[in-house]
Scaffold this motif. Structure first.
Motif, PDB file in Angstrom:
ATOM      1  N   GLU A  94     -59.473  -2.385  18.042  1.00  0.00           N
ATOM      2  CA  GLU A  94     -58.058  -2.303  18.386  1.00  0.00           C
ATOM      3  C   GLU A  94     -57.306  -1.520  17.307  1.00  0.00           C
ATOM      4  O   GLU A  94     -57.572  -1.662  16.122  1.00  0.00           O
ATOM      5  CB  GLU A  94     -57.508  -3.734  18.480  1.00  0.00           C
ATOM      6  CG  GLU A  94     -56.253  -3.860  19.263  1.00  0.00           C
ATOM      7  CD  GLU A  94     -55.865  -5.305  19.498  1.00  0.00           C
ATOM      8  OE1 GLU A  94     -54.656  -5.551  19.571  1.00  0.00           O
ATOM      9  OE2 GLU A  94     -56.761  -6.161  19.611  1.00  0.00           O
ATOM     10  N   GLY A  95     -56.378  -0.675  17.750  1.00  0.00           N
ATOM     11  CA  GLY A  95     -55.563   0.107  16.833  1.00  0.00           C
ATOM     12  C   GLY A  95     -56.084   1.511  16.583  1.00  0.00           C
ATOM     13  O   GLY A  95     -55.340   2.372  16.124  1.00  0.00           O
ATOM     14  N   LEU A 122     -56.350   2.412  21.405  1.00  0.00           N
ATOM     15  CA  LEU A 122     -57.082   1.241  21.850  1.00  0.00           C
ATOM     16  C   LEU A 122     -56.280  -0.021  21.520  1.00  0.00           C
ATOM     17  O   LEU A 122     -55.869  -0.217  20.374  1.00  0.00           O
ATOM     18  CB  LEU A 122     -58.443   1.166  21.160  1.00  0.00           C
ATOM     19  CG  LEU A 122     -59.376   2.345  21.390  1.00  0.00           C
ATOM     20  CD1 LEU A 122     -60.596   2.231  20.492  1.00  0.00           C
ATOM     21  CD2 LEU A 122     -59.790   2.419  22.840  1.00  0.00           C
ATOM     22  N   ALA A 123     -56.074  -0.841  22.535  1.00  0.00           N
ATOM     23  CA  ALA A 123     -55.367  -2.109  22.373  1.00  0.00           C
ATOM     24  C   ALA A 123     -56.172  -3.184  23.082  1.00  0.00           C
ATOM     25  O   ALA A 123     -56.914  -2.885  24.020  1.00  0.00           O
ATOM     26  CB  ALA A 123     -53.963  -2.015  22.978  1.00  0.00           C
ATOM     27  N   ARG A 131     -62.359  -8.771  24.229  1.00  0.00           N
ATOM     28  CA  ARG A 131     -63.642  -8.164  24.610  1.00  0.00           C
ATOM     29  C   ARG A 131     -63.432  -6.983  25.554  1.00  0.00           C
ATOM     30  O   ARG A 131     -64.380  -6.351  26.010  1.00  0.00           O
ATOM     31  CB  ARG A 131     -64.549  -9.210  25.247  1.00  0.00           C
ATOM     32  CG  ARG A 131     -64.954 -10.267  24.207  1.00  0.00           C
ATOM     33  CD  ARG A 131     -65.812 -11.313  24.796  1.00  0.00           C
ATOM     34  NE  ARG A 131     -67.135 -10.772  25.096  1.00  0.00           N
ATOM     35  CZ  ARG A 131     -68.052 -11.432  25.769  1.00  0.00           C
ATOM     36  NH1 ARG A 131     -67.810 -12.649  26.208  1.00  0.00           N
ATOM     37  NH2 ARG A 131     -69.219 -10.891  25.998  1.00  0.00           N
ATOM     38  N   PHE A 132     -62.174  -6.711  25.856  1.00  0.00           N
ATOM     39  CA  PHE A 132     -61.794  -5.580  26.698  1.00  0.00           C
ATOM     40  C   PHE A 132     -60.785  -4.749  25.910  1.00  0.00           C
ATOM     41  O   PHE A 132     -59.696  -5.230  25.606  1.00  0.00           O
ATOM     42  CB  PHE A 132     -61.160  -6.057  28.005  1.00  0.00           C
ATOM     43  CG  PHE A 132     -62.105  -6.805  28.895  1.00  0.00           C
ATOM     44  CD1 PHE A 132     -62.804  -6.148  29.895  1.00  0.00           C
ATOM     45  CD2 PHE A 132     -62.299  -8.170  28.741  1.00  0.00           C
ATOM     46  CE1 PHE A 132     -63.683  -6.838  30.727  1.00  0.00           C
ATOM     47  CE2 PHE A 132     -63.169  -8.866  29.568  1.00  0.00           C
ATOM     48  CZ  PHE A 132     -63.862  -8.194  30.558  1.00  0.00           C
ATOM     49  N   LEU A 133     -61.145  -3.521  25.577  1.00  0.00           N
ATOM     50  CA  LEU A 133     -60.231  -2.627  24.886  1.00  0.00           C
ATOM     51  C   LEU A 133     -59.539  -1.742  25.910  1.00  0.00           C
ATOM     52  O   LEU A 133     -60.195  -1.018  26.665  1.00  0.00           O
ATOM     53  CB  LEU A 133     -60.984  -1.762  23.871  1.00  0.00           C
ATOM     54  CG  LEU A 133     -61.520  -2.498  22.653  1.00  0.00           C
ATOM     55  CD1 LEU A 133     -62.315  -1.539  21.767  1.00  0.00           C
ATOM     56  CD2 LEU A 133     -60.381  -3.129  21.859  1.00  0.00           C
ATOM     57  N   GLN A 134     -58.224  -1.832  25.938  1.00  0.00           N
ATOM     58  CA  GLN A 134     -57.426  -1.071  26.897  1.00  0.00           C
ATOM     59  C   GLN A 134     -57.023   0.258  26.291  1.00  0.00           C
ATOM     60  O   GLN A 134     -56.561   0.324  25.157  1.00  0.00           O
ATOM     61  CB  GLN A 134     -56.183  -1.868  27.290  1.00  0.00           C
ATOM     62  CG  GLN A 134     -55.332  -1.147  28.321  1.00  0.00           C
ATOM     63  CD  GLN A 134     -54.263  -2.053  28.900  1.00  0.00           C
ATOM     64  OE1 GLN A 134     -54.538  -3.186  29.227  1.00  0.00           O
ATOM     65  NE2 GLN A 134     -53.055  -1.535  29.027  1.00  0.00           N
TER      66      GLN A 134
END
Length: 162
Positions: A94-95, A122-123, A131-134
């Motif tokens: 994330e980030g 990526l968030a 466990r899901f990167l948006q």
């Protein structure tokens, strides 16, 4: 993360939805498959195939109008970013962000419209967890400034805004 885990998570979130599924050829693609779920005001795309190797799957939420079928370009975007994840030395987290150097829609080579969004940040997916990167589409200037449109808690990417 196994395929059933992904399907179960999305089925709980969208119990009545009929998702659209695509599969990718084995050669030249980082993903095995992806799905698009019709949600209120957006399409919610999710990858299959990274979880078993990398511990996460990718998602992207794309603004939706009255169309009955999802656009195809987000399926290509998911695979493109998955390829970056597979080739990366360090795991994605994330980030982080990736400058694709071209519109995230793949314009003019896909069905995607022209847009100034050329970077994905990526968030954590706000409804599915870490466990899901948006993927969140932003302009290069927004990425450099560390800005993400936080007015939308679901972080839906609207390619018409830039």
């Amino acid at each position: 993360m196994m395929w059933d885990t992904v399907t179960d998570a999305l089925s709980r979130l969208y119990p009545r939805a009929q998702p659209w599924h695509v599969t990718y050829p084995a050669e030249g693609f980082a993903l095995s498959a992806a799905s698009a779920y019709p949600a209120h005001g957006h399409w919610h795309f999710v990858s299959y195939g990274l979880g078993e190797r990398h511990g996460f799957e990718l998602t992207v939420r794309v603004a939706r109008g009255a169309e009955q079928q999802p656009p195809q370009w987000p399926f290509l975007l998911l695979n493109q970013v998955a390829g970056l994840a597979v080739a990366a030395v360090e795991p994605f987290e994330e980030g982080q962000w990736a400058d694709l150097g071209a519109p995230i829609t793949g314009y003019p080579h896909t069905d995607g419209p022209p847009t100034g969004l050329s970077v994905v940040i990526l968030a954590g997916d706000p409804e599915l967890g870490d466990r899901f990167l948006q993927l969140v589409g932003v302009t290069a200037a927004e990425a450099l400034a560390g800005e993400v449109d936080s007015d939308d808690p679901l972080l839906v990417t609207d390619v018409s805004r830039a």
